[in-house]
Write an enzyme that holds these catalytic residues in place. Structure first.
Site, PDB file in Angstrom:
ATOM      1  N   GLU A   1      42.475  41.785  31.342  1.00 45.60           N
ATOM      2  CA  GLU A   1      43.660  40.979  31.658  1.00 45.60           C
ATOM      3  C   GLU A   1      43.756  39.696  30.844  1.00 45.60           C
ATOM      4  O   GLU A   1      44.080  38.636  31.384  1.00 45.60           O
ATOM      5  CB  GLU A   1      43.658  40.618  33.164  1.00 45.60           C
ATOM      6  CG  GLU A   1      43.746  41.828  34.045  1.00 45.60           C
ATOM      7  CD  GLU A   1      43.608  41.501  35.529  1.00 45.60           C
ATOM      8  OE1 GLU A   1      44.318  42.142  36.306  1.00 45.60           O
ATOM      9  OE2 GLU A   1      42.798  40.642  35.900  1.00 45.60           O
TER      10      GLU A   1
HETATM   11  C1  TNX Z   1      42.038  43.294  38.701  1.00 47.06           C
HETATM   12  S1  TNX Z   1      39.851  44.778  37.608  1.00 47.06           S
HETATM   13  C2  TNX Z   1      41.108  42.450  38.127  1.00 47.06           C
HETATM   14  C3  TNX Z   1      40.539  41.360  38.917  1.00 47.06           C
HETATM   15  C4  TNX Z   1      41.126  41.290  40.289  1.00 47.06           C
HETATM   16  C5  TNX Z   1      41.289  42.682  40.853  1.00 47.06           C
HETATM   17  C6  TNX Z   1      41.754  42.714  42.257  1.00 47.06           C
HETATM   18  C7  TNX Z   1      39.796  43.734  36.652  1.00 47.06           C
HETATM   19  C8  TNX Z   1      38.949  44.038  35.548  1.00 47.06           C
HETATM   20  N1  TNX Z   1      40.533  42.647  36.891  1.00 47.06           N
HETATM   21  O1  TNX Z   1      40.721  40.140  38.236  1.00 47.06           O
HETATM   22  O2  TNX Z   1      40.259  40.552  41.092  1.00 47.06           O
HETATM   23  O3  TNX Z   1      42.196  43.368  40.038  1.00 47.06           O
HETATM   24  O4  TNX Z   1      41.743  44.001  42.778  1.00 47.06           O
END
Ligand code: TNX
Length: 523
Positions: free
Chosen positions: A329
């Site tokens: 992300e």
């Molecule tokens: C996605 S999974 C994210 C996290 C969040 C999560 C909540 C991932 C690699 N990044 O930053 O905490 O979703 O479900």
């Protein structure tokens, strides 16, 4: 019919009973051999049960590691049986733990139970430890209580031969969104060990908090660790705390995989040091739950001094092979910058002797040789994104599977679940179990799959009871997907074995979600 044929085939190929068939006749008071989670590779019931009595001794080889496992068994069994259960390297019979050459691999074991005793044999201490977890499940659930129970303490007769499908059977705990103390982490480690999980992935930094002491950048923790989601006091691990977690996890045969999430998810670091920001201005600390708004400054040299210091200090604290650099992300980092950043940072991990692990977005850059990518997409993630991961896998990148709409332990079970998130969907127990890691991602060679990991993000979770309610029962299914041969996979049988775990969790004081999909005893 297909299933009947399947199980006949299984019996023919294995030449033995495979988990899920009828328990040993005449051993009703013992935990049947067929109720173990994760399902063992092969189970042959037969012969007399063994009864643990006041006279039972725990026999160990004369090696420190085996003796320590013997003491661990004694610590599990003494409170509920009330027996002395001395650990000794002399004599025969009773509960015996022995190392021997054999077809066990690094983590497998063999358990033989008969009138004279229970013997667990393995090539390595880890195998003995996993065999001990099986032994616990062969005893009545009350064995897990911490006060004296009536017994009797029968172990059904027979032989279990067991070895894991995958070497990576992980659980991740996000200690950044909410901080969890060393004792809370240890409690979770003990629960993971029950199901033969062997990796503890700690998500040590994120926008809301930096949780691991770095001597060369002290404000990361003193300031960057001073809050959490919702604005509570946060917290962080000193180096001594972290070493204690590593030591405790190792005593339960779990390897700690530390994660520092970069270049996104870095608001806590950016708030602590203004010079890490492209504009030289430190943002305020963040206590919300948005993602994707922060990025290290890819064009500044100090960024790489920072990353080098952090990775060097963290690698020095970590005896395990892996260091996770996040990489998910990074919505505030341009693609070009992301690739540039990963090209510079991955060699640093190697320089300090560790193997790179990253979330699967790393496959959008150039994964280092031998890197491991952790897939956290959904069943309906685009074919294009899945193919990027598959292409990397064909090129040698290892894959750990954490599909979010299957084994994200922070997803709500149903719309009524009071905790958790639902961005990946609602994940009931059957859905979390009913998929095959070996064939989940099209185009990924089975040999590239290193295993399975169940992440626990903690935006909504603040204490051990919260963690446990979200982990149980789904964690057991994730562990089984990582351990058990594909041939044992069968929801209708699994749910019966899973149901037998409920009374164990109750005895251990673990509050779990009573899914209506599972035939819990007494319901
Ligand atoms: C996605 S999974 C994210 C996290 C969040 C999560 C909540 C991932 C690699 N990044 O930053 O905490 O979703 O479900």
């Amino acid at each position: 019919m297909a299933r009947l044929l399947g199980s006949l085939l299984l019996m023919a190929t294995a030449g033995t009973f495979v988990a899920g068939a009828a328990p040993t006749p005449g051993a009703e008071t013992a935990g049947p051999l067929g109720e173990v989670v994760p399902a063992p590779a092969s189970v042959e019931p037969g012969g007399s049960p063994y009864r643990i009595t006041r006279a039972t001794r725990i026999r160990v080889d004369d090696s420190g590691a085996v003796r320590r496992i013997g003491e661990y068994v004694a610590d599990v069994l003494r409170p509920s049986t009330g027996y002395p259960l001395p650990v000794t390297s002399r004599g025969k019979g009773g509960i015996q733990l022995r190392l021997a050459k054999g077809p066990f691999g690094a983590e497998g074991y063999r358990l033989d139970s008969g009138a004279k005793g229970v013997t667990i044999t393995a090539a390595q201490p880890a195998g003995l430890f996993h065999g001990v977890q099986t032994l616990r499940q062969l005893l009545p659930a009350a064995v897990e209580k911490d006060s004296v129970q009536p017994g009797p303490w029968l172990v059904a007769g027979g032989t279990i031969k067991d070895t894991p499908r995958y070497g990576w059977r992980g659980a991740m705990l996000d200690v950044s969104r909410h901080f969890f103390t060393v004792d809370q982490v240890k409690r979770y480690v003990d629960q993971l060990a029950l199901y033969k999980v062997n990796k503890l992935h700690l998500h040590l930094s994120d926008d809301q908090g930096w949780r691991i002491a770095v001597d060369s950048w002290p404000r990361l923790t003193t300031y960057g660790g001073s809050t959490q989601v919702g604005g509570g006091p946060g917290g962080f691990y000193t180096k001594a705390d972290y070493r204690e977690i590593v030591r405790y996890a190792a005593s339960r045969y779990l390897e700690v995989v530390p994660e520092i999430d970069v270049p996104g998810h870095t608001n806590a670091a950016l708030a602590s040091y203004a010079e890490l920001n492209c504009d030289g201005v430190a943002p305020p600390l963040y206590t919300g739950t948005e993602v994707g708004f922060s990025s290290l400054c890819v064009s500044k040299e100090i960024t790489y001094d920072f990353v080098d210091d952090v990775i060097r200090e963290l690698a020095a604290l970590t005896p395990g092979r892996y260091l996770h650099i996040g990489g998910d992300e990074a919505h505030s980092t341009s693609h070009e910058d992301y690739v540039k950043f990963m090209d510079r940072v991955q060699p640093v991990v190697a320089e300090y002797g560790k193997t790179v692990v990253g979330w699967h977005q790393l496959t959008g850059a150039t994964p280092a040789k031998g890197a491991v990518a952790q897939y956290w997409g959904l069943d309906d993630t685009s074919a294009e994104e899945k193919e990027r991961v598959a292409a990397a896998a064909r090129g040698g990148t290892g894959i750990v599977l954490s599909p979010a709409d299957r084994i994200y332990l922070d997803m709500k079970y149903t719309a009524d679940t009071p905790l958790g998130l639902d961005w990946a969907g609602l994940v009931e127990v059957k859905r979390s179990y009913d998929w095959d890691p070996g064939s989940y991602l099209p185009g990924v060679p089975a040999s590239a799959v290193r295993g399975v990991e169940a992440p626990m993000w903690t935006e909504t979770l603040t204490n051990s009871a919260d963690i446990e309610y979200m982990a149980f029962p789904r964690l057991a299914g994730a562990a089984e997907l990582g351990w058990s041969p594909a041939a044992t996979h069968d929801w209708d049988r699994y749910k019966v074995r899973l149901a037998a775990q409920g009374p164990r969790w109750e005895a251990l004081g673990i509050d779990y979600y009573r899914s209506p999909q599972v035939p819990w005893p007494g319901r």
